[in-house]
Write an enzyme that holds these catalytic residues in place. Structure first.
Site, PDB file in Angstrom:
ATOM      1  N   GLU A   4       0.879  -1.181   0.000  1.00  0.00           N
ATOM      2  CA  GLU A   4       0.000   0.000   0.000  1.00  0.00           C
ATOM      3  C   GLU A   4       0.906   1.217   0.000  1.00  0.00           C
ATOM      4  O   GLU A   4       1.360   1.670   1.049  1.00  0.00           O
ATOM      5  CB  GLU A   4      -0.896   0.000   1.248  1.00  0.00           C
ATOM      6  CG  GLU A   4      -1.816  -1.203   1.357  1.00  0.00           C
ATOM      7  CD  GLU A   4      -2.991  -1.159   0.394  1.00  0.00           C
ATOM      8  OE1 GLU A   4      -3.149  -0.161  -0.335  1.00  0.00           O
ATOM      9  OE2 GLU A   4      -3.741  -2.144   0.353  1.00  0.00           O
ATOM     10  N   CYS A  23      -2.586   9.083   2.052  1.00  0.00           N
ATOM     11  CA  CYS A  23      -2.209   8.488   0.768  1.00  0.00           C
ATOM     12  C   CYS A  23      -3.257   8.844  -0.273  1.00  0.00           C
ATOM     13  O   CYS A  23      -2.960   8.913  -1.465  1.00  0.00           O
ATOM     14  CB  CYS A  23      -2.061   6.987   0.900  1.00  0.00           C
ATOM     15  SG  CYS A  23      -3.471   6.218   1.697  1.00  0.00           S
TER      16      CYS A  23
HETATM   17  N1  NAD Z   1      -1.623   3.238  -0.114  1.00  0.00           N
HETATM   18  C1  NAD Z   1      -1.882   3.255   1.182  1.00  0.00           C
HETATM   19  O1  NAD Z   1      -2.779   2.577   1.668  1.00  0.00           O
HETATM   20  C2  NAD Z   1      -1.086   4.121   2.104  1.00  0.00           C
HETATM   21  C3  NAD Z   1      -1.582   4.396   3.390  1.00  0.00           C
HETATM   22  C4  NAD Z   1      -0.839   5.222   4.232  1.00  0.00           C
HETATM   23  C5  NAD Z   1       0.375   5.744   3.791  1.00  0.00           C
HETATM   24  N2  NAD Z   1       0.825   5.478   2.547  1.00  0.00           N
HETATM   25  C6  NAD Z   1       2.070   6.077   2.046  1.00  0.00           C
HETATM   26  O2  NAD Z   1       3.058   6.108   3.090  1.00  0.00           O
HETATM   27  C7  NAD Z   1       3.948   7.195   2.873  1.00  0.00           C
HETATM   28  C8  NAD Z   1       4.132   7.990   4.154  1.00  0.00           C
HETATM   29  O3  NAD Z   1       4.528   7.179   5.211  1.00  0.00           O
HETATM   30  P1  NAD Z   1       6.028   7.070   5.777  1.00  0.00           P
HETATM   31  O4  NAD Z   1       6.738   8.359   5.556  1.00  0.00           O
HETATM   32  O5  NAD Z   1       5.904   6.542   7.163  1.00  0.00           O
HETATM   33  O6  NAD Z   1       6.636   5.954   4.805  1.00  0.00           O
HETATM   34  P2  NAD Z   1       8.074   5.232   4.835  1.00  0.00           P
HETATM   35  O7  NAD Z   1       8.175   4.446   3.588  1.00  0.00           O
HETATM   36  O8  NAD Z   1       9.154   6.186   5.156  1.00  0.00           O
HETATM   37  O9  NAD Z   1       7.985   4.226   6.114  1.00  0.00           O
HETATM   38  C9  NAD Z   1       7.000   3.239   6.207  1.00  0.00           C
HETATM   39  C10 NAD Z   1       7.473   2.146   7.149  1.00  0.00           C
HETATM   40  O10 NAD Z   1       8.578   1.447   6.573  1.00  0.00           O
HETATM   41  C11 NAD Z   1       9.626   1.312   7.519  1.00  0.00           C
HETATM   42  N3  NAD Z   1      10.876   1.163   6.762  1.00  0.00           N
HETATM   43  C12 NAD Z   1      11.716   2.134   6.328  1.00  0.00           C
HETATM   44  N4  NAD Z   1      12.740   1.576   5.623  1.00  0.00           N
HETATM   45  C13 NAD Z   1      12.517   0.240   5.605  1.00  0.00           C
HETATM   46  C14 NAD Z   1      13.202  -0.863   5.019  1.00  0.00           C
HETATM   47  N5  NAD Z   1      14.316  -0.694   4.297  1.00  0.00           N
HETATM   48  N6  NAD Z   1      12.704  -2.099   5.183  1.00  0.00           N
HETATM   49  C15 NAD Z   1      11.546  -2.284   5.870  1.00  0.00           C
HETATM   50  N7  NAD Z   1      10.857  -1.278   6.464  1.00  0.00           N
HETATM   51  C16 NAD Z   1      11.330  -0.030   6.321  1.00  0.00           C
HETATM   52  C17 NAD Z   1       9.485   2.572   8.352  1.00  0.00           C
HETATM   53  O11 NAD Z   1      10.171   2.452   9.587  1.00  0.00           O
HETATM   54  C18 NAD Z   1       7.975   2.653   8.507  1.00  0.00           C
HETATM   55  O12 NAD Z   1       7.516   1.782   9.513  1.00  0.00           O
HETATM   56  C19 NAD Z   1       3.317   8.034   1.774  1.00  0.00           C
HETATM   57  O13 NAD Z   1       3.963   7.746   0.570  1.00  0.00           O
HETATM   58  C20 NAD Z   1       1.874   7.521   1.731  1.00  0.00           C
HETATM   59  O14 NAD Z   1       1.226   7.711   0.492  1.00  0.00           O
HETATM   60  C21 NAD Z   1       0.124   4.667   1.704  1.00  0.00           C
END
Ligand code: NAD
Length: 512
Positions: free
Chosen positions: A268, A302
């Protein structure tokens, strides 16, 4: 200098079992946490509220082993019994809705109504999962062989890893956990480090119910951490499914690593959502929907509205109304009544806002309202509207995740649909029209290429009954309603011979 905490300012935190210093790892038996310390910061004033001690790799390993030990007991429970547990969990969230909603608001920066809305989503998914627990049916398939019976049986996957983003720190976990649990899986959750209080609070609510029912607490483990712990989950073959919510950038890494080991993913990822206002649209509805979708959660959903395409016949009038509406938006402390837009979640987002505006102007964008970082200790920025003449400008291909709305003119619906579909992301899109032909074109094969396709409502604010997710670089995952539960299970095609001979399929003869 020792760290000072604003914990005592927020009495509702104690109702959720939180303290100034919290363990951020529940290993299936006990709370622990000897890893990195995460500070929970209030984006309204950048004061530190509390701290959470994350998991070490050793604690992670203990958690996985505890989950594996508890697997048989959890799986053996009849499905409706697991449904009953999830129903009780829903009631516990009902009890804590006000406090947890305020915590979401405090830690993320979204207004209380939206914080409570997130908790309501968990409650709703509990109800839905409880119902599902009596209807996760397989099918019976006619066999071509005499005295043979063919059926599909759905079995749990085992361990499910959930990695979630900061902007929906409780609901996304709820969508995953409740369905996974009813299906018979045990879940490990790694929440976003910057919303770790939300993760600890939700986990406590659920563990309490498991404990009261004398059931294995390892049905849920929590391992707070950053990419380090996330990566352990992603590379761990003991998790057949990783459900990841976050940026497309990180999702790409997760996707590659999990598919390399033939694991499954639910991805997602980022959106870049568009709303099209046709010549025959109800302008007042379009105005309200656009404001909520673009300003809500300070543009950090998102599904937030990024691109607004207005038919040229309505352009000037809607533009004027939008600018006026934006000027009336109350930006402030999200815990206060009357606030409509809280702060950005982090200082890093402020830089994205500033750099984004610079690029937008270099690419021909004109700021109509907003555009400034607001004075004060918090992460407040002005919700911004930018007029763009080129709907294909490079900046429009990116999700900035800040409250910047691009408005553009169009003349022909096919052209508007092409613009909608021209970005790499494919999450949500809306059309405002009162024309049936437009409506069915939009929802059909030559219409919007997104996972969520709306008419006369904005792109944000989905109901849990539908499958939620998007196409292209949004990752292709589906969560929550419809038949999303199938992703948390493996399908066994079972053929049973109840006769006395061994006819082979396709009539093949193999006489010894
Ligand atoms: N499509 C959807 O349903 C949906 C819903 C909510 C948020 N989002 C998206 O999320 C983003 C914002 O959230 P964010 O800034 O927390 O995202 P992010 O990608 O920075 O982090 C998301 C999660 O991934 C973890 N993470 C980071 N690096 C990783 C790695 N190498 N391996 C595994 N896990 C890792 C982080 O600690 C966090 O828990 C936006 O792009 C938004 O559109 C999408």
């Amino acid at each position: 200098m020792s760290q000072t905490f604003a914990f005592e300012k927020y009495p509702f935190l104690k109702e959720l079992g939180l303290e100034q210093t919290n363990h951020g790892c529940f290993d299936g038996e006990k709370w622990t946490g000897n890893g990195k310390t995460f500070l929970s910061v209030n984006p309204t004033n950048n004061e530190v509220i509390a701290e959470v001690r994350g998991a070490t790799p050793e604690e992670y390993e203990v958690a996985v082993q505890n989950m594996n030990k508890a697997k048989a007991e959890w799986v053996k429970l009849p499905l409706p019994r697991r449904g009953e547990i999830v129903r009780q969990i829903g009631d516990a969230f009902r009890k804590h809705k006000a406090a947890l909603g305020r915590l979401v608001s405090l830690e993320v920066g979204k207004i209380v109504a939206e914080g409570e809305g997130e908790v309501q989503e968990i409650i709703d998914i509990c109800d839905m999962a409880c119902g599902l627990s009596r209807s996760l049916n397989g099918q019976i398939i006619p066999s071509e062989r005499p005295d043979h019976f063919m059926m599909e049986q759905w079995n749990p996957l085992g361990l499910v890893g959930v990695i979630s983003a900061f902007n929906f720190p409780t609901a996304v976990f709820g969508w995953n956990f409740m369905i996974a649990a009813v299906c018979g899986n045990l879940t490990m959750w790694k929440g976003s480090p910057s919303t770790s209080l939300c993760s600890v609070a939700c986990t406590k609510i659920i563990i309490d119910i498991l404990e009261k029912n004398n059931l294995p607490k390892a049905a849920l483990t929590l391992c707070m951490g950053e990419a380090d712990i996330g990566n352990l989950m992603v590379e761990d073959k003991r998790f057949p499914l990783i459900s990841f919510t976050g940026s497309t950038q990180v999702g790409r890494i997760v996707s590659e690593k999990v598919s390399k080991r033939f694991g499954k993913t639910i991805l997602e990822l980022g959106g870049n959502n568009c709303l099209i206002v046709c010549e025959d649209a109800n302008e007042e509805l379009a105005l309200k929907a656009s404001c909520f979708a673009a300003v809500g959660t300070c543009g950090q959903r998102c599904t937030s509205l990024r691109r607004l395409l207005i038919h040229s016949s309505k352009y000037e009038s809607l533009k004027e109304k939008l600018v006026k509406a934006y000027k009336s938006v109350v930006v402030g402390d999200p815990l206060n009544n009357g606030t409509l837009c809280g702060p950005l979640h982090s200082k890093a987002q402020i830089k994205i806002y500033e750099d984004g505006l610079k690029q937008i102007q270099e690419q021909g964008g004109k700021i109509l309202t907003g555009g400034k970082v607001m004075d004060g200790p918090g992460n407040f920025v002005e919700p911004t509207i930018v007029e763009m003449t080129n709907p294909y400008a490079p900046i429009l291909q990116h999700e900035l995740f800040v409250p910047i709305l691009y408005i553009m003119k169009f003349d022909d619906l096919d052209e508007a649909i092409a613009i909608n579909n021209s970005v790499p992301q494919g999450l949500s899109a809306s059309l405002f029209t009162s024309n049936l032909q437009n409506l069915f074109k939009w929802t059909g094969p030559l219409g919007a290429d997104t996972g969520i396709v709306n008419v006369n409502i904005g792109p944000s604010g989905a109901e849990i009954g539908g499958a939620f997710g998007g196409e292209k670089e949004t990752g292709g995952g589906r969560e929550s309603g419809s038949d999303s539960w199938k992703q948390y299970m493996r399908r066994s095609t079972c053929t049973v011979n109840f006769g006395k001979s061994l006819p082979l399929a396709q009539g093949i003869k193999f006489d010894l």
